[in-house]
Design an enzyme around this catalytic site. Structure first.
Site, PDB file in Angstrom:
ATOM      1  N   GLN A  94       0.867  -1.194   0.000  1.00 62.26           N
ATOM      2  CA  GLN A  94       0.000   0.000   0.000  1.00 62.26           C
ATOM      3  C   GLN A  94       0.901   1.241   0.000  1.00 62.26           C
ATOM      4  O   GLN A  94       0.925   2.031   0.933  1.00 62.26           O
ATOM      5  CB  GLN A  94      -0.914  -0.022   1.216  1.00 62.26           C
ATOM      6  N   LYS A 191       1.111  -8.492 -18.165  1.00 61.19           N
ATOM      7  CA  LYS A 191      -0.144  -8.929 -17.547  1.00 61.19           C
ATOM      8  C   LYS A 191      -1.009  -7.711 -17.233  1.00 61.19           C
ATOM      9  O   LYS A 191      -0.537  -6.574 -17.213  1.00 61.19           O
ATOM     10  CB  LYS A 191       0.136  -9.702 -16.256  1.00 61.19           C
TER      11      LYS A 191
END
Length: 311
Positions: A94, A191
């Site tokens: 985070q 991806k």
């Protein structure tokens, strides 16, 4: 110099102490009946250079509070310098706002550690290098590359057939560093992540035909990214696919996912205590970072260069 271990990874702490030929100082971490955490340092640390070893792995909040309370106890016991040794820095993913009204928890945790009284931080393979700047105290971020390189050379039959694979664009710098040390080629998995914890392989950038591919990442959590990447690489003609990751979080059925996947092997370090896993696997192997972290601790204590460990 004093070494103190929290409860998160006593196995690694003991290995570091053994490498340094320095016994762990006596300390007790216990809980009251309402689950409040209490830390008592049972040796004199006045004027000492103290290293508190604690990963903030699962349960992250409990282990983080142990670290903060332990640092506070050492500060109030007049330790000369307190180094928070955090092999796995929880909340590190985070590190930025991913949407409106969301936190940057990696910065918050850094503030808590500094406020508690730490004088410096020693950690391993931060998810993002800029997290070092979240701390207002000296921070040493170690890299597991030397440990992984040594293990690959010991277990690889033909280094010339190797190809190092970054599982996403963000991990290219990490993968290239290992590829350069091994003299191997580099490929990248393109991806996309439609939502947290879910990834889809779009393309393979590079020719992997007939190569022994090694996926390199900092964290393996659910294992979905690595398993999907392994399947895509084999479809592109790879001879075999293994994975090397620094932090083996391995949550949410990850070990079974690895067992059922096309991965030949998953190698993780002991930055997170392997004994804490609920199940074992013949395909998941652990290598130790105790010598690396022990050498860094020794250099910090003796005011020597830490970066020279990676030259």
């Amino acid at each position: 110099m004093k070494l103190i271990a929290g409860n998160s990874n006593e196995t690694l702490a003991k290995a570091i102490a053994e490498h340094l030929d320095t016994p762990l100082a006596q300390a007790e971490v216990r809980r009251f009946k309402d689950n409040e955490i209490f830390v008592e340092i049972q040796e004199n640390v006045r004027g000492e250079d103290v290293f508190f070893i604690q990963s903030t792995s699962f349960p992250a909040n409990d282990h983080l509070m142990e670290l903060l309370i332990g640092i506070d106890a050492l500060r109030r016991a007049s330790a000369r310098r307190i180094t928070a040794v955090i092999p796995y820095y929880g909340y590190g993913r985070q590190d930025r706002k991913v949407g409106g009204r969301t936190p940057i928890s990696a910065k918050l945790v850094a503030n808590l550690i500094v406020t508690a009284g730490a004088n410096r931080v020693l950690t391993l393979e931060l998810h993002a290098g800029q997290i070092q700047g979240f701390f207002d105290i000296p921070t040493d971020n170690l890299f597991s590359t030397p440990v992984l390189e040594r293990d690959i050379r010991e277990h690889c039959a033909d280094v010339n057939k190797l190809m190092i694979i970054s599982p996403d664009v963000g991990g290219v710098v990490r993968a290239r560093a290992l590829a350069n040390r091994l003299g191997a080629d580099l490929a990248i998995v393109d991806k996309r992540r439609p939502k947290a914890g879910v990834s889809e392989v779009m393309h393979i950038i590079g020719d992997v035909s007939g190569r022994d591919c090694i996926l390199v990442d900092d964290i393996v959590d659910s294992g979905g990214t690595l398993c999907n990447a392994a399947e895509a690489l084999l479809k592109e003609g790879a001879a075999s696919v293994s994975a090397y990751c620094t932090h083996g979080v391995l949550s949410n059925g990850a070990i079974k996912r690895v067992e059922d996947s096309k991965l030949k092997e998953l190698v993780v370090t002991n930055s997170i205590d392997p004994n804490a896993r609920k199940s074992a696997s013949g395909r998941v192997r652990t290598v130790s970072v105790a010598p690396l972290m022990g050498d860094a601790i020794w250099r910090i204590a003796h005011e020597e260069s830490v970066s020279s460990l990676f030259e």
